[in-house]
Design an enzyme around this catalytic site. Sequence first.
Site, PDB file in Angstrom:
ATOM      1  N   LYS A 102      98.672  35.844  55.442  1.00  0.00           N
ATOM      2  CA  LYS A 102      98.516  34.500  55.985  1.00  0.00           C
ATOM      3  C   LYS A 102      99.762  34.007  56.704  1.00  0.00           C
ATOM      4  O   LYS A 102      99.672  33.321  57.727  1.00  0.00           O
ATOM      5  CB  LYS A 102      98.138  33.532  54.863  1.00  0.00           C
TER       6      LYS A 102
ATOM      7  N   GLY B 252      89.984  31.642  47.245  1.00  0.00           N
ATOM      8  CA  GLY B 252      90.606  30.697  46.330  1.00  0.00           C
ATOM      9  C   GLY B 252      91.463  31.336  45.257  1.00  0.00           C
ATOM     10  O   GLY B 252      92.064  30.641  44.442  1.00  0.00           O
TER      11      GLY B 252
ATOM     12  N   HIS C 171      88.402  26.140  44.688  1.00  0.00           N
ATOM     13  CA  HIS C 171      88.722  26.633  46.024  1.00  0.00           C
ATOM     14  C   HIS C 171      87.713  27.676  46.508  1.00  0.00           C
ATOM     15  O   HIS C 171      87.998  28.429  47.437  1.00  0.00           O
ATOM     16  CB  HIS C 171      90.131  27.227  46.069  1.00  0.00           C
TER      17      HIS C 171
ATOM     18  N   GLU D  80      89.237  30.123  60.201  1.00  0.00           N
ATOM     19  CA  GLU D  80      89.131  28.997  59.273  1.00  0.00           C
ATOM     20  C   GLU D  80      90.162  27.932  59.619  1.00  0.00           C
ATOM     21  O   GLU D  80      91.346  28.238  59.784  1.00  0.00           O
ATOM     22  CB  GLU D  80      89.306  29.478  57.834  1.00  0.00           C
TER      23      GLU D  80
ATOM     24  N   ARG E 215      85.970  39.902  58.918  1.00  0.00           N
ATOM     25  CA  ARG E 215      84.758  40.517  58.371  1.00  0.00           C
ATOM     26  C   ARG E 215      83.603  39.541  58.504  1.00  0.00           C
ATOM     27  O   ARG E 215      83.778  38.417  58.964  1.00  0.00           O
ATOM     28  CB  ARG E 215      84.973  40.855  56.902  1.00  0.00           C
TER      29      ARG E 215
END
Length: 660
Positions: free
Chosen positions: A116, A165, A235, A275, A297
């Site tokens: 990330k 999450g 989450h 996202e 994916r």
Amino acid sequence: MFAKILIANRGEIACRVIRTARKLGVHTVAVYSDADAKSLHVELADEAVHIGPSPVGESYLRGDKIVAAALATGAQAIHPGYGFLSENPDFVDQVAAAGLVFIGPSAASIRAMGLKDAAKRLMEKAGVPVVPGYHGEAQEIVVLASKAREIGYPVLIKARAGGGGKGMRRVEHPDEFSEALSSARREAKAAFGDDRVLVEKYVDKPRHIEVQVFGDNFGNAVHLYERDCSAQRRHQKVIEEAPAPGMTPALRKAMTDAAVKAAQAINYSGAGTIEFIVDASQGLKADRFWFMEMNTRLQVEHPVTEMVTGTDLVEWQLRVASGEKLPKTQSEIALSGHAFEARIYAEDATKGFLPATGTLHHLKFPDAAPEGATMRIETGVRAGDAISPYYDPMIAKLVVHAKDRPAALEALGTALSQIEIAGSTVNTAFLAALAADPDFAAGDVDTGLIARHQPALTEVARPSDEAVAAAALAASGAGALPSSSDPWSSLAGYAHFHSVARRTRLKFGEIDIAARVSMRPDGRFQVALDEPYDNANAHDFRATPRLARWPGHITVFEGAVGHTFAVPDPLARADEAAAGAGSLRAPMPGLVKLVRAAKGDAVIKGQPLLILEAMKMEHTIAAPHDGVIAEIATEGAQVTDGTVLVRFVEDQSAPTAAAS
């Protein structure tokens, strides 16, 4: 197009891929572990190969076994589904080295978005807005805590790898940072093999809105509009929808443009999701969204996009991977109507969404879509299948589509009320309560909605007197109306001059129920309930209620709620109830990850005693009362449901551990 593909996954996504492959005339090869030997995806595939024991590390995460299975069966390509190896670039390289095609993006694209922090630095360079935070390499606690103070509390600690999450903790105050960091790291290490984290600003009223993108190997990239996935617990997404409620034309253009730009920055090919986190505190605005991560994916929630765009994304995956161009251009992709997806899990919403196991003794989905809607049930299980502790406890995905959001939401509620599942604790009642929540119905949803409304959404539903009476009728053995045309057979419940009442007993939770069942002259069964239920009114039954009988239990369905009653065995030893007194037992199978107390310690109610890792999540087991520990489980112990974790000195209770 490929002649044969291998599906490196299990459950509903494997069944989903098989369905499209069959439509295209592509033969399929399933892989399975010991636990999945008789599973639905194995039955549906044209061929199946056993790849190892039940734990994922010995089966579904063994890339070498999966590649060997593909080569042995003559498969030309491997579809990874989602989870497991779907975002593992080393596996993609392994597939390519074997001369096979990976149905998904390149290893380079996955690596670019796999961590990330690195992905966010890349997106900043590409001109995509990124949420404020620390995405650097340093992992020392002093550095991370310092950065958290600079960012300003509350902050969010997030695992650099993976998703779902896991390895994510919200921190409200500096004093909580150290413990939250340790917990996030342990969970991230267990889930992804990587305990590195990043720290970000926590947005006060965040909405999780994502954009479906698709690219091919000819430089083309398109979006298929957005999905709103803000309804989350722990989450993790619960109900997803498309399009996002309240979406403005300006924000949609800004967000979809940014998503396509992100895909083009890494030469993306295949299905992917960008996202975004959106600040909804002042409504949806084009300058208040930020990139969070990219899932390289197919997403669990992809059916809602398929419903509103009229596409088959798995077909697109197969066509692009086989060398074809994108089936549609951007101008040919249009939105139509509204769709919801509800994830049906084996879990106990009343106990903090604690994952559950069990055998699905009864499983029934709606026979037809609600009026004015279309419906899909995506599942990988059948009645009689077991929910294993080894894998995610999702049973099915209920997907509905209608002309607009109110109509789709009504269809969702109707369909949920018709689902019947018995044998494991499930979340259908919670989903129905969420769908009926006034804020959710109004589209005023953010990622904190479920937590704010959790007491109301997870309230234990008390069965009606009619439901209790129905359970008593079923437990009595009286059954339904006599099926014989012989008039004398209808008098089976009668003696001379009077009816014969059958007495029966049930338990609902800790409540003992006594009832008397008799038959009326008109053929109806009559049930009279003793205390604590209303004894004044007898309940008449001519039609059979919605219920399921399973070993030692009866489940009665009222709307989306399933009330389960235990039917005591009259031959059971009376002292069985006392077994395990003075102990704390495991609420589910799992691994004792961390022990925080020792033999002889005096503990107080609510004090954390150990951490149990189960269903890929950490659950804190706390003391149910004050006491002194006589024995406690050892770290690293693998335990089953009901295993004694803690024994107390001089304790008269025998609770099951409550996990958080």
